[in-house]
Design a protein around this motif. Sequence first.
Motif, PDB file in Angstrom:
ATOM      1  N   UNK A 194       1.727   0.889  -4.599  1.00 15.21           N
ATOM      2  CA  UNK A 194       1.521   0.781  -3.398  1.00 15.21           C
ATOM      3  C   UNK A 194       0.837   1.751  -3.157  1.00 15.21           C
ATOM      4  N   UNK A 195       0.316   2.987  -3.974  1.00 19.20           N
ATOM      5  CA  UNK A 195      -0.649   3.785  -3.226  1.00 19.20           C
ATOM      6  C   UNK A 195      -1.849   2.880  -3.538  1.00 19.20           C
ATOM      7  N   UNK A 196      -2.406   2.606  -4.530  1.00 19.31           N
ATOM      8  CA  UNK A 196      -3.560   2.139  -4.948  1.00 19.31           C
ATOM      9  C   UNK A 196      -3.978   0.932  -3.721  1.00 19.31           C
ATOM     10  N   UNK A 197      -2.871   0.073  -3.701  1.00 15.62           N
ATOM     11  CA  UNK A 197      -3.026  -1.465  -3.260  1.00 15.62           C
ATOM     12  C   UNK A 197      -3.128  -0.952  -1.380  1.00 15.62           C
ATOM     13  N   UNK A 198      -2.424   0.421  -0.682  1.00 13.35           N
ATOM     14  CA  UNK A 198      -2.380   0.800   0.881  1.00 13.35           C
ATOM     15  C   UNK A 198      -3.966   1.784   0.692  1.00 13.35           C
ATOM     16  N   UNK A 199      -4.662   2.042  -0.195  1.00 11.07           N
ATOM     17  CA  UNK A 199      -5.889   2.956   0.050  1.00 11.07           C
ATOM     18  C   UNK A 199      -7.246   1.884  -0.495  1.00 11.07           C
ATOM     19  N   UNK A 200      -6.647   0.757  -0.306  1.00  7.22           N
ATOM     20  CA  UNK A 200      -7.950  -0.575  -0.414  1.00  7.22           C
ATOM     21  C   UNK A 200      -8.096  -0.416  -2.049  1.00  7.22           C
ATOM     22  N   UNK A 201      -7.920  -0.483  -2.766  1.00 11.24           N
ATOM     23  CA  UNK A 201      -8.314  -0.823  -3.900  1.00 11.24           C
ATOM     24  C   UNK A 201      -8.093  -2.047  -4.150  1.00 11.24           C
ATOM     25  N   UNK A 202      -8.825  -2.642  -5.425  1.00 11.26           N
ATOM     26  CA  UNK A 202      -8.546  -4.367  -5.221  1.00 11.26           C
ATOM     27  C   UNK A 202      -7.934  -4.227  -7.016  1.00 11.26           C
ATOM     28  N   UNK A 203      -7.043  -4.951  -6.988  1.00  4.97           N
ATOM     29  CA  UNK A 203      -6.335  -4.510  -8.179  1.00  4.97           C
ATOM     30  C   UNK A 203      -6.115  -5.794  -9.266  1.00  4.97           C
ATOM     31  N   UNK A 204      -6.211  -5.735 -10.209  1.00  8.94           N
ATOM     32  CA  UNK A 204      -6.576  -6.845 -11.162  1.00  8.94           C
ATOM     33  C   UNK A 204      -5.688  -6.558 -12.728  1.00  8.94           C
ATOM     34  N   UNK A 205      -4.837  -7.121 -12.604  1.00  9.41           N
ATOM     35  CA  UNK A 205      -3.376  -6.508 -13.467  1.00  9.41           C
ATOM     36  C   UNK A 205      -3.833  -7.421 -14.509  1.00  9.41           C
ATOM     37  N   UNK A 206      -4.319  -7.736 -16.040  1.00  4.87           N
ATOM     38  CA  UNK A 206      -4.855  -7.500 -16.864  1.00  4.87           C
ATOM     39  C   UNK A 206      -3.991  -7.757 -18.295  1.00  4.87           C
TER      40      UNK A 206
END
Length: 345
Positions: free
Chosen positions: A115-127
Motif C-alpha cells: 500500500x505504501x509503495x502504491x501511495x508513494x507513486x511507484x509503478x509495481x510490476x509483479x513477477x
Amino acid sequence: MTRPLFRDYPELEAVVPHRALAELPTPVESMGLADPAWIKRDDLTHPVYGGNKIRKLEFIIADALQKGKQHIITFGATGTNHGVATALMCREAGLGCTVLLFDQPVTTTVRRNLRLMQALGARLEYKRTLARTVASFYLHPARLRRDRYFLFAGGSSVEGTLGFVNAALELRDQIDAGDMPVPERIVCPVGSSATLAGLTIGCALAGLSTRVDGVRVAPSHLGPFPACTPATVGKLMQQTLQFLDRHLKHQRPAVPEPILHDNYFGAGYGQATSEGQQAIEQFAEHGLKLEPTYTGKAAAAFLDALGETNGPVLFWNTYNSRDTTELEEKADPTQLSAPLRGLLE
C-alpha cells in the motif's frame, strides 16, 4: 550539516554526489535488556519512513540526478522496505520509480508496504518468482534508455555502501562525544550486503576496534549464483575500497574480512523463526518494534552476542518505526494489478 565522510575526507566531495535526505545523526541508546546492550536508532532516519535504506539513498539519488536520470528501476520482495524507501525518495526528488516484485510469505508488513509503495507513486510490476524478477531486471527493455537508472535490490552499490561508511564515522563521533562506549560488537541484518560492507569499512577508517557481525537474512545463493555470502559482501567491499583508494589523499588502514552468520536464517526468506519471534517480543517489552524478516533474526543474534561478551554490544536497528497509517490510507488498491490486489485481501 556536513556528513562525517566529507568532513574527514574533503577530497571526496568533488567526486561523490550527495543529497541530504536523512535526519542524522540517529540516536544511540542504552537498552534495558542488559548493561552492555545498546541500540543505534536507524529506525528514525526520516520523519515519514525510517530505516537503513535512507542512508544509502542519500548517495544513490544524488548519483542518479547528477547523471541526468529521470526514473529509477529496482527490485525486491513484495514486502520490500527498500522499495518503499526508494519510492519515497524518488517522489521527494521528482524522479519516477518502478519496483519489480517477487513473492515472499504474506504478512502484515507485506500488505502495508504494498500500500505504501502504491501511495508513494511507484509503478509495481509483479513477477512472482525471484528468478523471473532478476531476469526482468537485467533484461529490462528500458536499459536502452539513457534516462533510466537501474538500482540493485536493497540499494547495494558502491554509492549505497558509502552511506554506511558514513554511518560508522557518525558512530565514532557519538563515541567521542561520550554518547556511548566503544562497542565490542555491532550486530546488523544482511540481505543485499551494503550495510555490513559499509560498516566494516567505516569502522576500520574510524579507527574503531569494533567487530561487525552480519546476520544473513536472505538466501545465500540464487540457483548456482552466490547472493548473500562472505564472498558477495567481500566483493562489494572491494569495489568500494577500490573507489576510495582512487580518491583518498592518504593511505587508508587495513580492513578486515566481513563476518556473516548463517545460523539465524531459518526455513527461508521472510519466514519467521522461533528465536526471532522471541527476540521481537523481548524488544517490544522495551518499546522497540521489529519484524520477522530482517530485524527479528538479527535481534536473536544480538541477544546471543550479549551472552558471549561482557563488553558493549550495539544492535543496528534497520527497521522503520515511523507511523505510516496516514500515508497507507492514501493508497488506491484499484490501481494495482489483480494479483497484487489479491495479496491485500
